[in-house]
Design a protein around this motif. Structure first.
Motif, PDB file in Angstrom:
ATOM      1  N   GLU A 137       9.299   2.835  19.094  1.00 38.77           N
ATOM      2  CA  GLU A 137      10.347   2.034  18.457  1.00 38.77           C
ATOM      3  C   GLU A 137      11.256   2.864  17.554  1.00 38.77           C
ATOM      4  OE1 GLU A 137       8.132  -0.994  16.433  1.00 38.77           O
ATOM      5  OE2 GLU A 137       7.144  -1.667  18.292  1.00 38.77           O
ATOM      6  N   LYS A 138      10.994   4.166  17.497  1.00 39.93           N
ATOM      7  CA  LYS A 138      11.806   5.107  16.712  1.00 39.93           C
ATOM      8  C   LYS A 138      11.921   4.670  15.246  1.00 39.93           C
ATOM      9  CE  LYS A 138      14.570   6.854  20.569  1.00 39.93           C
ATOM     10  NZ  LYS A 138      13.689   6.324  21.615  1.00 39.93           N
ATOM     11  N   ARG A 139      10.772   4.409  14.628  1.00 34.87           N
ATOM     12  CA  ARG A 139      10.706   4.030  13.218  1.00 34.87           C
ATOM     13  C   ARG A 139       9.564   4.780  12.546  1.00 34.87           C
ATOM     14  NH1 ARG A 139       6.202   0.955  12.591  1.00 34.87           N
ATOM     15  NH2 ARG A 139       5.451  -0.223  14.399  1.00 34.87           N
ATOM     16  N   ALA A 140       9.531   4.736  11.228  1.00 34.46           N
ATOM     17  CA  ALA A 140       8.449   5.377  10.484  1.00 34.46           C
ATOM     18  C   ALA A 140       7.181   4.528  10.576  1.00 34.46           C
ATOM     19  CB  ALA A 140       8.844   5.566   9.017  1.00 34.46           C
ATOM     20  N   PRO A 141       6.043   5.118  10.855  1.00 28.90           N
ATOM     21  CA  PRO A 141       4.803   4.355  10.917  1.00 28.90           C
ATOM     22  C   PRO A 141       4.329   3.958   9.526  1.00 28.90           C
ATOM     23  CG  PRO A 141       4.316   6.672  11.173  1.00 28.90           C
ATOM     24  CD  PRO A 141       5.819   6.570  11.138  1.00 28.90           C
ATOM     25  N   VAL A 142       3.509   2.929   9.474  1.00 24.49           N
ATOM     26  CA  VAL A 142       2.890   2.493   8.219  1.00 24.49           C
ATOM     27  C   VAL A 142       1.384   2.464   8.427  1.00 24.49           C
ATOM     28  CG1 VAL A 142       2.726   0.646   6.509  1.00 24.49           C
ATOM     29  CG2 VAL A 142       4.920   1.091   7.652  1.00 24.49           C
ATOM     30  N   PHE A 143       0.694   3.330   7.713  1.00 18.29           N
ATOM     31  CA  PHE A 143      -0.758   3.434   7.850  1.00 18.29           C
ATOM     32  C   PHE A 143      -1.427   2.934   6.585  1.00 18.29           C
ATOM     33  CE2 PHE A 143       0.846   7.254  10.276  1.00 18.29           C
ATOM     34  CZ  PHE A 143       0.691   6.672  11.532  1.00 18.29           C
ATOM     35  N   GLY A 144      -1.981   1.728   6.599  1.00 17.38           N
ATOM     36  CA  GLY A 144      -2.718   1.213   5.452  1.00 17.38           C
ATOM     37  C   GLY A 144      -1.827   0.936   4.260  1.00 17.38           C
ATOM     38  N   MET A 145      -2.472   0.761   3.107  1.00 16.04           N
ATOM     39  CA  MET A 145      -1.768   0.421   1.865  1.00 16.04           C
ATOM     40  C   MET A 145      -2.039   1.488   0.816  1.00 16.04           C
ATOM     41  SD  MET A 145      -0.196  -2.426   2.484  1.00 16.04           S
ATOM     42  CE  MET A 145       0.160  -3.076   0.862  1.00 16.04           C
ATOM     43  N   ALA A 146      -1.023   1.849   0.041  1.00 14.13           N
ATOM     44  CA  ALA A 146      -1.181   2.800  -1.052  1.00 14.13           C
ATOM     45  C   ALA A 146      -1.845   2.131  -2.243  1.00 14.13           C
ATOM     46  CB  ALA A 146       0.169   3.383  -1.477  1.00 14.13           C
ATOM     47  N   LYS A 147      -2.654   2.897  -2.985  1.00 12.84           N
ATOM     48  CA  LYS A 147      -3.295   2.377  -4.183  1.00 12.84           C
ATOM     49  C   LYS A 147      -2.408   2.664  -5.376  1.00 12.84           C
ATOM     50  CE  LYS A 147      -7.700   2.508  -6.652  1.00 12.84           C
ATOM     51  NZ  LYS A 147      -9.093   2.995  -6.599  1.00 12.84           N
ATOM     52  N   GLU A 148      -2.248   1.697  -6.265  1.00 12.14           N
ATOM     53  CA  GLU A 148      -1.398   1.879  -7.435  1.00 12.14           C
ATOM     54  C   GLU A 148      -2.043   2.841  -8.404  1.00 12.14           C
ATOM     55  OE1 GLU A 148       1.613   0.583  -7.676  1.00 12.14           O
ATOM     56  OE2 GLU A 148       1.380  -0.356  -5.734  1.00 12.14           O
ATOM     57  N   ASP A 149      -1.205   3.419  -9.314  1.00 11.52           N
ATOM     58  CA  ASP A 149      -1.727   4.326 -10.341  1.00 11.52           C
ATOM     59  C   ASP A 149      -2.727   3.582 -11.230  1.00 11.52           C
ATOM     60  OD1 ASP A 149      -0.006   6.117  -9.304  1.00 11.52           O
ATOM     61  OD2 ASP A 149       1.424   6.103 -10.966  1.00 11.52           O
TER      62      ASP A 149
ATOM     63  N   PHE B  46     -18.263  16.605 -10.603  1.00 14.58           N
ATOM     64  CA  PHE B  46     -17.808  16.787  -9.225  1.00 14.58           C
ATOM     65  C   PHE B  46     -18.571  15.872  -8.274  1.00 14.58           C
ATOM     66  CE2 PHE B  46     -15.752  21.118  -9.758  1.00 14.58           C
ATOM     67  CZ  PHE B  46     -14.580  20.788  -9.090  1.00 14.58           C
ATOM     68  N   LEU B  47     -19.887  15.844  -8.401  1.00 16.57           N
ATOM     69  CA  LEU B  47     -20.706  15.052  -7.486  1.00 16.57           C
ATOM     70  C   LEU B  47     -20.389  13.563  -7.616  1.00 16.57           C
ATOM     71  CD1 LEU B  47     -24.106  16.912  -7.943  1.00 16.57           C
ATOM     72  CD2 LEU B  47     -22.540  17.076  -5.992  1.00 16.57           C
ATOM     73  N   ASP B  48     -20.212  13.095  -8.842  1.00 17.21           N
ATOM     74  CA  ASP B  48     -19.838  11.687  -9.043  1.00 17.21           C
ATOM     75  C   ASP B  48     -18.478  11.391  -8.411  1.00 17.21           C
ATOM     76  OD1 ASP B  48     -22.171  11.254 -10.431  1.00 17.21           O
ATOM     77  OD2 ASP B  48     -21.240  11.332 -12.418  1.00 17.21           O
ATOM     78  N   ALA B  49     -17.522  12.314  -8.606  1.00 21.95           N
ATOM     79  CA  ALA B  49     -16.180  12.127  -8.060  1.00 21.95           C
ATOM     80  C   ALA B  49     -16.202  12.129  -6.536  1.00 21.95           C
ATOM     81  CB  ALA B  49     -15.252  13.223  -8.583  1.00 21.95           C
ATOM     82  N   ILE B  50     -16.964  13.046  -5.949  1.00 21.30           N
ATOM     83  CA  ILE B  50     -17.046  13.131  -4.490  1.00 21.30           C
ATOM     84  C   ILE B  50     -17.652  11.859  -3.915  1.00 21.30           C
ATOM     85  CG2 ILE B  50     -18.199  14.341  -2.592  1.00 21.30           C
ATOM     86  CD1 ILE B  50     -17.833  16.928  -4.342  1.00 21.30           C
ATOM     87  N   ASP B  51     -18.693  11.351  -4.567  1.00 22.63           N
ATOM     88  CA  ASP B  51     -19.307  10.099  -4.114  1.00 22.63           C
ATOM     89  C   ASP B  51     -18.299   8.951  -4.192  1.00 22.63           C
ATOM     90  OD1 ASP B  51     -21.743   8.553  -3.322  1.00 22.63           O
ATOM     91  OD2 ASP B  51     -21.369   7.575  -5.237  1.00 22.63           O
ATOM     92  N   ARG B  52     -17.540   8.917  -5.251  1.00 23.13           N
ATOM     93  CA  ARG B  52     -16.507   7.873  -5.415  1.00 23.13           C
ATOM     94  C   ARG B  52     -15.448   7.982  -4.332  1.00 23.13           C
ATOM     95  NH1 ARG B  52     -13.014   7.227 -11.036  1.00 23.13           N
ATOM     96  NH2 ARG B  52     -11.396   5.788 -10.253  1.00 23.13           N
ATOM     97  N   ILE B  53     -15.025   9.198  -4.030  1.00 22.26           N
ATOM     98  CA  ILE B  53     -13.997   9.409  -3.003  1.00 22.26           C
ATOM     99  C   ILE B  53     -14.518   9.012  -1.625  1.00 22.26           C
ATOM    100  CG2 ILE B  53     -12.695  11.217  -1.783  1.00 22.26           C
ATOM    101  CD1 ILE B  53     -12.599  12.668  -4.589  1.00 22.26           C
ATOM    102  N   GLN B  54     -15.770   9.388  -1.331  1.00 29.17           N
ATOM    103  CA  GLN B  54     -16.341   9.054  -0.025  1.00 29.17           C
ATOM    104  C   GLN B  54     -16.363   7.545   0.217  1.00 29.17           C
ATOM    105  OE1 GLN B  54     -16.582  11.318   2.163  1.00 29.17           O
ATOM    106  NE2 GLN B  54     -18.381  12.630   1.979  1.00 29.17           N
ATOM    107  N   GLN B  55     -16.502   6.780  -0.852  1.00 30.25           N
ATOM    108  CA  GLN B  55     -16.592   5.334  -0.714  1.00 30.25           C
ATOM    109  C   GLN B  55     -15.239   4.631  -0.803  1.00 30.25           C
ATOM    110  OE1 GLN B  55     -19.905   3.477  -2.923  1.00 30.25           O
ATOM    111  NE2 GLN B  55     -20.584   5.544  -3.449  1.00 30.25           N
ATOM    112  N   ASP B  56     -14.183   5.379  -1.102  1.00 29.24           N
ATOM    113  CA  ASP B  56     -12.853   4.789  -1.285  1.00 29.24           C
ATOM    114  C   ASP B  56     -11.965   5.178  -0.100  1.00 29.24           C
ATOM    115  OD1 ASP B  56     -10.366   3.909  -2.072  1.00 29.24           O
ATOM    116  OD2 ASP B  56     -10.452   4.788  -4.078  1.00 29.24           O
ATOM    117  N   GLN B  57     -11.777   4.262   0.821  1.00 30.76           N
ATOM    118  CA  GLN B  57     -11.009   4.551   2.027  1.00 30.76           C
ATOM    119  C   GLN B  57      -9.516   4.732   1.755  1.00 30.76           C
ATOM    120  OE1 GLN B  57     -12.319   5.014   5.311  1.00 30.76           O
ATOM    121  NE2 GLN B  57     -14.126   5.237   4.011  1.00 30.76           N
ATOM    122  N   SER B  58      -9.067   4.401   0.548  1.00 26.43           N
ATOM    123  CA  SER B  58      -7.648   4.590   0.227  1.00 26.43           C
ATOM    124  C   SER B  58      -7.313   6.055  -0.044  1.00 26.43           C
ATOM    125  CB  SER B  58      -7.243   3.744  -0.987  1.00 26.43           C
ATOM    126  OG  SER B  58      -7.745   4.296  -2.199  1.00 26.43           O
ATOM    127  N   VAL B  59      -8.338   6.881  -0.318  1.00 24.38           N
ATOM    128  CA  VAL B  59      -8.106   8.295  -0.622  1.00 24.38           C
ATOM    129  C   VAL B  59      -7.927   9.078   0.675  1.00 24.38           C
ATOM    130  CG1 VAL B  59      -8.998  10.361  -1.748  1.00 24.38           C
ATOM    131  CG2 VAL B  59      -9.481   8.112  -2.730  1.00 24.38           C
TER     132      VAL B  59
END
Length: 268
Positions: free
Chosen positions: A256-268, A36-49
């Motif tokens: 502009e009555k359109r869907a917003p785009v926030f950042g880029m998705a990370k691939e599987d 868990f701690l390793d995963a949390i540290d990884r998530i904190q550093q990954d702005q795509s999550v």
């Protein structure tokens, strides 16, 4: 990362699965806390999550402590100060890390959440349960107290009176009772649990990630701070929000009555 915790990312959503199903995913006597701690540290550093789901493999979410480890502690084989340090350097690191994780966390409770397993669910922001889920703050049944922060967490989720009832009796409640007591926000059929969790995570991930992270931080701070202090923090956070690129994109998309785009998705 280790095999006791499975880490899978799809798009902006990470799923963490406690992966000792044959032992019902205990939180001691293994490396799940370290995972868990390793995963949390990884998530904190990954702005795509942008959202995290926590669940258990097999029939249980988590059975809590490892009974064999408790037997060793009760025998006197391990000294008292060593037990104390074991808590401080082990399971007690988890609430501090998981509760303060910037990204929203959804507990998808697939089965029994017992003792420390229930407390892990309470460390998350949102809890949804399978109809097969069971819940117990069962430490007292083994002559123990919540050593992992449960005495702080559970009253903030269900209120002091209900937390006291669960803690002092150690009794087990089912998913419907958990829903009635606001321990979980919804109950779904077992085969729909992860789908529901991912749909909820997707709704969170669709929003500007900076706003979600700042909102979570404010909610966490609100649990133990004064209103005037929180208002000052809110004003400072709002400056950051107004000046973030995703705010500009959200306003432009609305006009502009359109869907917003926030950042880029990370691939599987």
């Amino acid at each position: 990362m280790n095999d006791d915790i499975l880490y899978r990312q799809k798009g902006h959503v990470v799923t963490l699965t406690m992966n000792q199903p044959e032992q019902r995913n205990p939180l001691t006597g293994n490396r799940i806390v370290e995972g868990f701690l390793d995963a949390i540290d990884r998530i904190q550093q990954d702005q795509s999550v942008r959202a995290v789901i926590v669940t258990g493999a097999g029939s249980a979410f988590s059975c809590g402590g490892n009974i064999k480890e408790m037997e060793r502690q009760a025998s006197g084989e391990i000294g008292g100060m060593d037990i104390r340090q074991g808590y401080r350097s082990g399971i007690q690191r988890l609430p501090l890390a998981l509760f303060t994780l910037e990204v929203p966390v959804i507990a998808a409770i697939n089965g029994s959440a017992i003792g420390a397993g229930l407390d892990v669910a309470c460390m998350c922001d949102i809890r949804i349960a399978s109809t097969q889920a069971k819940f117990a703050e069962s430490f007292v049944k083994l002559g123990l107290i919540p050593g992992d922060g449960g005495a702080w967490l559970l009253p903030r989720v269900v209120g002091l009176s209900r937390a006291a009832e669960l803690t002092f009796t150690g009794r087990t409640i089912d998913a419907e009772q958990a829903l009635a007591w606001d321990l979980v926000s919804r109950v779904v059929p077992a085969d729909e649990l992860l789908t529901a969790a991912h749909e909820l995570a997707a709704q969170i991930a669709a929003n500007p990630p900076h706003a979600v992270r700042l909102a979570k931080r404010l909610m966490r701070e609100a649990l133990h701070t004064r209103l005037d202090t929180l208002l000052e923090m809110s004003a400072a956070f709002q400056v950051l929000a107004h000046q973030a690129p995703d705010h500009k994109e959200a306003v432009a998309a609305f006009l502009e009555k359109r869907a917003p785009v926030f950042g880029m998705a990370k691939e599987d």
